[in-house]
Design an enzyme around this catalytic site. Structure first.
Site, PDB file in Angstrom:
ATOM      1  N   SER A 117       0.836  -1.200   0.000  1.00 34.66           N
ATOM      2  CA  SER A 117       0.000   0.000   0.000  1.00 34.66           C
ATOM      3  C   SER A 117       0.875   1.256   0.000  1.00 34.66           C
ATOM      4  O   SER A 117       1.711   1.423  -0.897  1.00 34.66           O
ATOM      5  CB  SER A 117      -0.945  -0.037   1.208  1.00 34.66           C
ATOM      6  OG  SER A 117      -1.883   1.007   1.165  1.00 34.66           O
ATOM      7  N   ASP A 171      -8.706  -4.301  -6.635  1.00 35.88           N
ATOM      8  CA  ASP A 171      -8.137  -3.423  -5.611  1.00 35.88           C
ATOM      9  C   ASP A 171      -8.385  -1.956  -5.948  1.00 35.88           C
ATOM     10  O   ASP A 171      -8.013  -1.470  -7.012  1.00 35.88           O
ATOM     11  CB  ASP A 171      -6.639  -3.710  -5.502  1.00 35.88           C
ATOM     12  CG  ASP A 171      -5.966  -2.925  -4.384  1.00 35.88           C
ATOM     13  OD1 ASP A 171      -6.631  -2.061  -3.781  1.00 35.88           O
ATOM     14  OD2 ASP A 171      -4.790  -3.179  -4.124  1.00 35.88           O
TER      15      ASP A 171
END
Length: 632
Positions: free
Chosen positions: A414, A466
C-alpha cells in the site's frame, strides 16, 4: 408517541397528586406536538420518494415541509424544558412509575434534539448557494470583472477553509505542527477542487455506485471475443519468468506484512496472537539491532519476528517512529534469498492517511537519470525521509559490511509499496542490482516516463479489483463523471435504487435492468450529455469537460496522469465469487499493463482485495514452494 399515549390512557383521571395538573397538561401537549411532528415527517418521506435524483419537480413542496419541521423544533425544545422543570420539582408527589416514565421521555426528547443538531452540523453544507457563483457568467451579470473575480476567489477560499476545518476536526486527536498545517491546506484544496463542481449528496453517490456495480457485472457476464482471449495467452518464457517472480513476491510479502507489526499479527491470529506474544514481551531488546521509536512491551518487534521467522541478530535497524511524511520501516538480513531487505510499512495511522492524501504532483530530480518526471508529493517526501536515514545514518553501509555479497531488496504494501518504489528509484544508481516488490501500491504514483524506467527493477503485485491500485485524480474524475451520468440517466426513484442495490450486494442475483433516459435515444445523441446530467453539475469544470470523450490521456493539466510502478502482476480469481463470504478461492496470475488499471471498478471486494492478508494468501496459493517455511 405510542408510549406516552398508553401512559396517558392508563392514568387518565388519576392526576390528582401534587403536580398532577401540570403533568396532565404536559402529556396532552406532548401528544399533540409529537403527532404534528410525525405528520410532517410522514409527509417529508412521501414527498421525498417522488421523482428521480435529477428530476426534483415532483418534490418542489419539500422546502416548505422542511421549514415546517424546523419551526416545530421551537415548541419541542420548550416542552423538553417544561418536562425537565417538572421532573426536577421536589414538590411533585405522583406515582413512582409515572415519574420514571416522564424522566425517560424527557431524556429521549433531549437526545433527539442533540442528535439532530449533530446531524445538521455533519451533513449541512455551509457553502450552500455560494456554489452558484461557479456558474459561467453567474457572478458578473451585475458586477465588474474585477469584482466577480474577487467574489469567486472569496468563494473558493471559503470552500477551502470549510474542508480544512473538517480535516482538522477528524484529526483532532493527533499533535499538529507546521507539517500538519501545510498538509491540511493542501488536502483541503484537493477536496475543494474535486467536489466544487457537483451537486451530489452522499446518498446520490451511493445510488450511483450501486448502479455502476450492476452495470459493470452485466458487462463482465458478456462472452469475450475469441481474439481478446487469445491475446492474453502467455509464452512459455514469460510464464517461467512469472513463476519466478511469484515465488519471490510470496517470499517478500511476508516482510511487507511484518512491517505492520502487532496490529497485523493480531488481525490474522485473533485467538492466539496475545498468548504467543506474551512470552516475548518481557524479553530484553536485541543489542545487535538499532531500534528507534516507541514499541511498548516489545509487541511490534515480537510480531515481526513471528511473521518473518528471522532471528534477533538478523535485524540491522528497526524504526517505529511515525509522523506525517515519516513512516516506520526495518532493515533485515534475509539469508534464504541472500538479500538485505528494506521493508516499509503501509497506512496504519492518521499521519499515514495525511501522507496518502497529499496527492499533489512534484518533480523528482535525480542525477544521471533522464527519465525524470512527476511523482506523488506525500509519498515522495516519505521516501526522502527513509533515504536520508539509510544513507546519511549509515544503515545500508552497516548492512553491507556484514553481508557484502547480498543484494538490496526494497518491499512494501500500500503506502509502503509506493514509498518503496520511489525509494528504489533514488537508490538505483548506487545499487544497480536492486530489486523492488511493491504490493498493492497507489495508482497515482509515477509519470509515464518514470513508470517505464522502473520496469527494469520494480515488480508491482495487484489482486483483483483493488481500489487503491486504481486511485488517481484522473480516475477519480472519471468515476465522478460516470456516477453523474448513470444517476442522471436513471428513471427510478433513489429509494428503489438503494433498496434493490442493498439486496443485490447482500444476496446476489441478476443485475437489475433499470430503465434510463438513454433508452430509445438515437445513436448520434448518446455522446451528448443529457440536460439532467448537466443539472447535477454546478459548473462544467475543465476536468469534467476533458473526460467527456471517455479518454484518460487528455486529463487536465492540474491532474497529470500518474501510473503504477514497474512491471505489473495482476492476480485474479479463477472461480470468481462476487460475494464477500467465499471459501476455497482459486487464483490465477498474469502480466498486465498499466492501462488495465485506468478505471475504478466497483465491487464488494474492492477494499478486501487490498488487505495484506488477502495479497499474501493469493501469492501463497500461486507460489511453487508455498508449503516451505521461511525459517527453514
Amino acid at each position: 408517541w405510542v408510549g406516552i399515549l398508553a401512559l396517558y390512557i392508563a392514568h387518565k383521571g388519576q392526576f390528582s397528586c401534587p403536580g398532577g395538573a401540570q403533568l396532565h397538561s404536559y402529556l396532552l401537549g406532548l401528544l399533540i406536538l409529537l403527532a404534528s411532528i410525525i405528520g410532517v415527517l410522514s409527509a417529508l418521506v412521501c414527498v421525498s420518494m417522488r421523482g428521480t435524483i435529477s428530476n426534483p419537480g415532483p418534490r418542489k413542496s419539500l422546502p416548505k415541509l422542511l421549514y415546517t419541521r424546523v419551526l416545530l423544533y421551537v415548541p419541542e425544545f420548550i416542552w423538553a424544558v417544561v418536562g425537565t422543570v417538572w421532573v426536577s420539582d421536589g414538590s411533585v408527589r405522583c406515582e413512582k412509575t409515572v415519574i420514571t416514565m416522564i424522566i425517560g421521555t424527557v431524556i429521549a426528547s433531549w437526545a433527539i434534539i442533540l442528535f439532530t443538531i449533530i446531524g445538521v452540523v455533519i451533513v449541512f453544507d455551509p457553502l450552500g448557494g455560494k456554489k452558484t457563483f461557479y456558474l459561467p457568467g453567474g457572478v458578473n451579470r451585475n458586477l465588474e470583472s474585477s469584482q466577480s473575480g474577487q467574489l469567486l476567489y472569496n468563494v473558493k477560499s471559503t470552500a477551502t477553509r470549510v474542508w480544512e476545518g473538517r480535516i482538522r476536526l477528524l484529526c483532532c486527536c493527533i499533535v499538529q505542527d507546521d507539517d500538519h498545517r501545510v498538509a491540511f491546506t493542501s488536502i483541503a484544496e484537493l477536496f475543494r477542487t474535486y467536489f466544487s463542481d457537483t451537486d451530489l449528496v452522499p446518498s446520490d453517490i451511493a445510488a450511483g455506485l450501486t448502479l455502476l456495480h450492476q452495470e459493470q457485472d452485466k458487462m463482465e457476464s458478456c462472452p469475450k471475443e475469441p481474439e481478446e482471449v487469445l491475446c492474453h495467452s502467455p509464452s512459455s518464457v514469460v510464464t517461467d519468468d512469472l513463476d519466478v517472480e511469484l515465488e519471490n513476491a510470496a517470499h517478500y510479502m511476508l516482510f511487507a506484512a511484518a512491517a505492520y507489526g502487532w496490529p497485523y499479527y493480531l488481525y490474522t491470529n485473533p485467538f492466539t496472537a496475545l498468548c504467543k506474544l506474551s512470552g516475548d514481551c518481557c524479553r530484553n531488546r536485541p543489542t545487535d539491532s538499532d531500534i528507534t521509536g516507541s514499541d511498548r512491551h516489545n509487541f511490534h518487534f515480537g510480531s515481526i519476528l513471528k511473521i518473518t521467522g528471522l532471528q534477533y541478530r538478523d535485524f540491522i535497524h528497526i524504526s517505529f517512529h511515525n509522523k506525517i511524511y515519516e513512516i516506520p520501516f526495518f532493515v533485515a538480513l534475509d539469508h534464504k534469498k541472500e538479500a538485505i531487505v528494506v521493508a516499509v510499512r503501509g497506512t496504519l495511522s492518521f499521519e499515514d492517511i495525511l501522507t496518502d492524501l497529499s496527492a499533489d504532483c512534484e518533480d523528482l530530480t535525480l542525477e544521471d537519470v533522464l527519465e525524470n518526471g512527476f511523482v506523488h508529493k506525500g509519498i515522495t517526501q516519505a521516501a526522502n525521509y527513509i533515504y536520508r536515514k539509510l544513507i546519511n545514518d549509515g544503515i545500508l553501509n552497516q548492512a553491507f559490511t556484514i553481508a557484502p555479497e547480498y543484494r538490496l531488496v526494497v518491499v512494501g504494501h500500500s503506502l509502503g509499496g509506493g514509498t518503496a518504489s520511489i525509494l528504489s528509484i533514488m537508490l538505483r544508481n548506487s545499487f544497480p542490482t536492486l530489486r523492488c516488490y511493491a504490493f498493492s501500491p497507489p495508482g497515482g504514483l509515477l509519470s509515464k516516463s518514470l513508470a517505464d524506467y522502473t520496469k527494469h527493477f520494480i515488480v508491482s503485485v495487484i489482486v483483483g479489483k483493488d481500489l487503491v491500485a486504481r486511485l488517481s485524480m484522473p480516475n477519480m474524475e472519471d468515476l465522478k463523471r460516470r456516477i453523474v451520468r448513470i444517476v442522471a440517466n436513471c428513471n427510478r426513484p433513489k429509494y428503489q435504487i438503494l433498496l434493490r442495490g442493498c439486496w443485490y450486494e447482500v444476496f446476489g442475483g441478476d443485475p437489475d435492468n433499470f430503465p434510463t433516459e438513454l433508452d430509445g435515444r438515437p445513436e448520434d445523441a448518446l455522446t451528448q450529455p443529457l440536460l439532467a446530467e448537466e443539472s447535477l453539475m454546478v459548473r462544467r469544470s475543465p476536468s469534467y469537460s476533458a473526460l467527456e470523450d471517455e479518454s484518460h490521456m487528455n486529463s487536465p493539466p492540474q491532474y497529470p496522469h500518474l501510473y503504477l510502478p514497474g512491471k505489473i502482476i495482476h492476480i485474479v480469481e479463477e472461480s470468481s465469487s462476487r460475494r464477500l463470504c467465499s471459501s476455497d478461492i482459486k487464483y490465477s496470475a498474469r502480466w498486465s499493463s498499466e492501462t488495465v488499471f485506468s478505471s475504478i471498478l466497483i465491487s464488494p471486494k474492492m477494499i478486501t482485495d487490498h488487505m495484506p492478508d488477502v495479497v499474501l494468501k493469493a501469492l501463497s496459493s500461486l507460489s511453487p514452494d508455498r508449503g516451505a517455511c521461511l525459517s527453514c
